[in-house]
Design a protein around this motif. Sequence first.
Motif, PDB file in Angstrom:
ATOM      1  N   THR A  12     -13.571  23.566  46.037  1.00  0.00           N
ATOM      2  CA  THR A  12     -13.967  24.319  44.846  1.00  0.00           C
ATOM      3  C   THR A  12     -13.260  23.782  43.604  1.00  0.00           C
ATOM      4  N   SER A  16     -15.298  21.812  40.680  1.00  0.00           N
ATOM      5  CA  SER A  16     -15.206  22.421  39.345  1.00  0.00           C
ATOM      6  C   SER A  16     -14.653  21.421  38.330  1.00  0.00           C
ATOM      7  N   LEU A  50     -18.749  25.818  40.885  1.00  0.00           N
ATOM      8  CA  LEU A  50     -18.587  25.403  39.495  1.00  0.00           C
ATOM      9  C   LEU A  50     -17.960  26.534  38.693  1.00  0.00           C
ATOM     10  N   HIS A  51     -17.171  26.179  37.685  1.00  0.00           N
ATOM     11  CA  HIS A  51     -16.544  27.182  36.833  1.00  0.00           C
ATOM     12  C   HIS A  51     -16.605  26.747  35.379  1.00  0.00           C
ATOM     13  N   LEU A  57     -11.573  29.294  36.769  1.00  0.00           N
ATOM     14  CA  LEU A  57     -11.314  28.733  38.100  1.00  0.00           C
ATOM     15  C   LEU A  57     -10.028  29.301  38.701  1.00  0.00           C
TER      16      LEU A  57
END
Length: 207
Positions: A12, A16, A50-51, A57
């Motif tokens: 993640t 991101s 995605l952030h 995040l």
Amino acid sequence: MIGIFFILLIATIGISMYGFNNPSFFERYMFNIRAVQGGDYIRLISSGFLHASWEHLIFNMISLYFFQDLIIYSLGIFIFLLIYLGSIIVGNLFSFYIYRHQPYYSAIGASGGVSGIIFACIAIEPNLRVNFIPGWLFGTIYFGYSVYRMLNPRVGDNVGHAAHLGGAIFGLIIIIISAPSVVFQHAIYLGIMGLPLAYMGYKLLAK
């Protein structure tokens, strides 16, 4: 078991970070109503990796880190992954339903998955402290606020309330299915927490 969690965490963060510096990649995999209507279903899950910013995040990953161990040690890594990934998908599906007439609506972030994990933890232990208050009370306030904001959107509100609600509801459902005896013990707490959801259901069905 924890190793799989850290793989998910690193994935993640890595995806991101890549999205921060690659707008075309970001736009290709974020959740978008029109794209999903066109059959681009990968966005239902990819958007959860995605952030929008480092703050976004870090907040999601720290929240996930503090709550993941209760699910993993109580129910196992499979249930954890089912709740987390399933909540991202269901949260986006609920957003898709709510905003289906707004083709330009877009969203990103793991918040739906994190909400699913947090509310699964609350279902297991309603008195678990969340922001210094009992989990069931936090959940009641959270659901009430999220339902109100989703039904009464305001300009400039960039929070995906529908995704949060969809993810949280999915987390609760998985706990009800996988640990019904635990849920039965806490039925009063969960019943109180579910009142805003009942109101939401009424409002949506009344449209």
